[in-house]
Design a protein around this motif. Structure first.
Motif, PDB file in Angstrom:
ATOM      1  N   ARG A   1      10.520  -5.566   5.573  1.00  0.00           N
ATOM      2  CA  ARG A   1      10.669  -5.763   4.134  1.00  0.00           C
ATOM      3  C   ARG A   1       9.632  -6.734   3.572  1.00  0.00           C
ATOM      4  O   ARG A   1       9.511  -6.876   2.359  1.00  0.00           O
ATOM      5  CB  ARG A   1      12.091  -6.238   3.781  1.00  0.00           C
ATOM      6  N   CYS A   2       8.864  -7.400   4.449  1.00  0.00           N
ATOM      7  CA  CYS A   2       7.831  -8.325   4.002  1.00  0.00           C
ATOM      8  C   CYS A   2       6.440  -7.693   3.969  1.00  0.00           C
ATOM      9  O   CYS A   2       5.450  -8.394   3.745  1.00  0.00           O
ATOM     10  CB  CYS A   2       7.806  -9.559   4.913  1.00  0.00           C
ATOM     11  N   LEU A   3       6.360  -6.392   4.184  1.00  0.00           N
ATOM     12  CA  LEU A   3       5.075  -5.693   4.150  1.00  0.00           C
ATOM     13  C   LEU A   3       4.754  -5.268   2.721  1.00  0.00           C
ATOM     14  O   LEU A   3       5.535  -4.574   2.078  1.00  0.00           O
ATOM     15  CB  LEU A   3       5.119  -4.461   5.059  1.00  0.00           C
ATOM     16  N   LEU A   4       3.591  -5.680   2.245  1.00  0.00           N
ATOM     17  CA  LEU A   4       3.131  -5.330   0.907  1.00  0.00           C
ATOM     18  C   LEU A   4       1.944  -4.374   1.059  1.00  0.00           C
ATOM     19  O   LEU A   4       0.867  -4.795   1.486  1.00  0.00           O
ATOM     20  CB  LEU A   4       2.687  -6.581   0.148  1.00  0.00           C
ATOM     21  N   PRO A   5       2.111  -3.092   0.755  1.00  0.00           N
ATOM     22  CA  PRO A   5       1.026  -2.119   0.945  1.00  0.00           C
ATOM     23  C   PRO A   5      -0.204  -2.488   0.116  1.00  0.00           C
ATOM     24  O   PRO A   5      -0.093  -2.866  -1.055  1.00  0.00           O
ATOM     25  CB  PRO A   5       1.636  -0.800   0.461  1.00  0.00           C
ATOM     26  N   LEU A   6      -1.368  -2.388   0.738  1.00  0.00           N
ATOM     27  CA  LEU A   6      -2.618  -2.692   0.057  1.00  0.00           C
ATOM     28  C   LEU A   6      -3.291  -1.404  -0.412  1.00  0.00           C
ATOM     29  O   LEU A   6      -3.533  -0.508   0.393  1.00  0.00           O
ATOM     30  CB  LEU A   6      -3.571  -3.437   0.996  1.00  0.00           C
ATOM     31  N   PRO A   7      -3.614  -1.315  -1.691  1.00  0.00           N
ATOM     32  CA  PRO A   7      -4.344  -0.139  -2.174  1.00  0.00           C
ATOM     33  C   PRO A   7      -5.783  -0.153  -1.669  1.00  0.00           C
ATOM     34  O   PRO A   7      -6.319  -1.206  -1.293  1.00  0.00           O
ATOM     35  CB  PRO A   7      -4.282  -0.276  -3.697  1.00  0.00           C
ATOM     36  N   ASP A   8      -6.423   0.991  -1.689  1.00  0.00           N
ATOM     37  CA  ASP A   8      -7.771   1.127  -1.136  1.00  0.00           C
ATOM     38  C   ASP A   8      -8.807   0.288  -1.865  1.00  0.00           C
ATOM     39  O   ASP A   8      -9.833  -0.076  -1.284  1.00  0.00           O
ATOM     40  CB  ASP A   8      -8.205   2.599  -1.154  1.00  0.00           C
ATOM     41  N   ASP A   9      -8.571  -0.035  -3.138  1.00  0.00           N
ATOM     42  CA  ASP A   9      -9.585  -0.775  -3.895  1.00  0.00           C
ATOM     43  C   ASP A   9      -9.552  -2.276  -3.648  1.00  0.00           C
ATOM     44  O   ASP A   9     -10.367  -3.019  -4.195  1.00  0.00           O
ATOM     45  CB  ASP A   9      -9.447  -0.482  -5.398  1.00  0.00           C
ATOM     46  N   VAL A  10      -8.635  -2.755  -2.802  1.00  0.00           N
ATOM     47  CA  VAL A  10      -8.560  -4.181  -2.463  1.00  0.00           C
ATOM     48  C   VAL A  10      -9.119  -4.374  -1.059  1.00  0.00           C
ATOM     49  O   VAL A  10      -8.493  -3.972  -0.081  1.00  0.00           O
ATOM     50  CB  VAL A  10      -7.117  -4.707  -2.543  1.00  0.00           C
ATOM     51  N   PRO A  11     -10.298  -4.985  -0.920  1.00  0.00           N
ATOM     52  CA  PRO A  11     -10.879  -5.175   0.413  1.00  0.00           C
ATOM     53  C   PRO A  11     -10.105  -6.217   1.220  1.00  0.00           C
ATOM     54  O   PRO A  11      -9.397  -7.059   0.656  1.00  0.00           O
ATOM     55  CB  PRO A  11     -12.304  -5.647   0.115  1.00  0.00           C
ATOM     56  N   ASP A  12     -10.264  -6.149   2.529  1.00  0.00           N
ATOM     57  CA  ASP A  12      -9.505  -7.027   3.415  1.00  0.00           C
ATOM     58  C   ASP A  12      -9.667  -8.501   3.064  1.00  0.00           C
ATOM     59  O   ASP A  12      -8.680  -9.254   3.033  1.00  0.00           O
ATOM     60  CB  ASP A  12      -9.956  -6.812   4.867  1.00  0.00           C
TER      61      ASP A  12
END
Length: 322
Positions: free
Chosen positions: A118-129
């Protein structure tokens, strides 16, 4: 895997450690970036029983899991999702768990970390690491505090005390939310000079204390800054306290006593703010990208922290794969 060990007094070594063993409802996240934070100067000075690090971005490494391979940021409060605070959306104030990833359990100064699903926040492709960790403290913590303050003051002159990562993040959020002009106090020339490029005017503590600001953001956790905040806030203005310390002491002066004002303490952010925080990053991406002024692998972490502690770096990022 390899993980950093904080021995205290600024000493960090990199050692072999056991792979994370996720409990039920948890997954392993391979760390791709973990940003340094001013609060991590405490384990740097004191030592820590496991690898700290709480501004984490990575990739889920759990074969067979629905999120295997997904890029994620890590929400650090280990919230239950069932208590009254959680059901009202205040996941950062969970009544059943006060555990924080990187504080009460191992964090991101390592190659991998176990994280509750529940602590995982999906990262969209336009946000670099390397920018993903900014969504957590630099944007998330500051934006939540400013949103709370916005209920009381909708705009006007603002003062930021401290131009570290939280203070610089506050300048960008304040600017985006319509506050201004913005002034900043920081004794480190590199940081105050950078704040000026974001549109904040560097001033002395004495000049700040004689001002009357609608909103004062205290981002240092230092008594001297808190004293200035109390002097500088205007009538029916707001002091937003984001800086952390174990204790604090200030002197109540006549100028403090003879006015009405609000003192607001804010901690982290509710998980429901995540989408709005993504939009803040997108809106001012070029400026946020400038905050990440250095990166290093695990073997360079001690040197990265030394420069950060001296005020020579703004928001450096550990990239374990480097």
């Amino acid at each position: 895997m390899r993980a950093a060990r904080f021995h205290g007094e600024g000493r960090i070594t990199v050692e072999e450690a056991a792979e994370p063993a996720p409990s039920a409802g948890e997954v392993t996240v391979r760390v791709v970036a973990c940003a340094l934070c001013g609060s991590d100067l405490r384990p740097l000075r004191r030592g820590w029983p496991f690898a700290p690090g709480h501004e984490i971005a990575g990739r889920v490494d759990q074969p067979g899991h629905a999120q295997h391979g997904q890029r994620v940021a890590v929400y650090i409060p280990v919230f239950c999702g069932r208590c009254e605070a959680c059901t009202r959306g205040r996941t950062h104030l969970c009544e059943s768990s006060r555990e924080l990833v990187g504080w009460q359990r191992p964090g991101g100064y390592a190659e991998a970390v176990a994280v509750p699903e529940r602590c995982l926040l999906p990262l969209p492709d336009d946000v670099p690491d390397h920018l993903a960790p900014l969504l957590l403290d630099t944007i998330g913590t500051t934006a939540h505090g400013v949103r709370l303050a916005h209920r009381l003051v909708q705009g006007g002159p603002a003062l930021v005390l401290g131009a570290g990562p939280i203070g610089l993040g506050a300048i960008l959020v304040l600017r985006r939310m319509g506050f201004g002009p913005i002034s900043v106090v920081d004794p480190v020339a590199y940081r105050s000079g950078f704040a000026a490029t974001l549109g904040a005017a560097p001033i002395s503590p004495e000049a700040a204390a004689s001002g009357r600001y609608a909103l004062v953001v205290e981002a240092t956790g230092k008594d001297a800054a808190r004293q200035v905040a109390l002097e500088a806030v205007g009538v029916e203005g707001v002091i937003l306290q984001l800086g952390e310390s174990d204790a604090w002491s200030v002197t109540e002066t006549r100028s403090i006593r003879l006015k009405d004002f609000f003192l607001l303490r804010s901690f982290y952010f509710p998980i429901g703010d995540y989408a709005a925080n993504l939009e803040l990053l997108r809106a001012d991406r070029a400026d946020y990208a400038r905050l990440v002024d250095d990166r290093a692998g695990l073997d360079g972490l001690e040197g990265l922290f030394a420069a950060f502690a001296r005020g020579e770096k703004l928001k450096p990022v550990l990239a374990p794969g480097r």
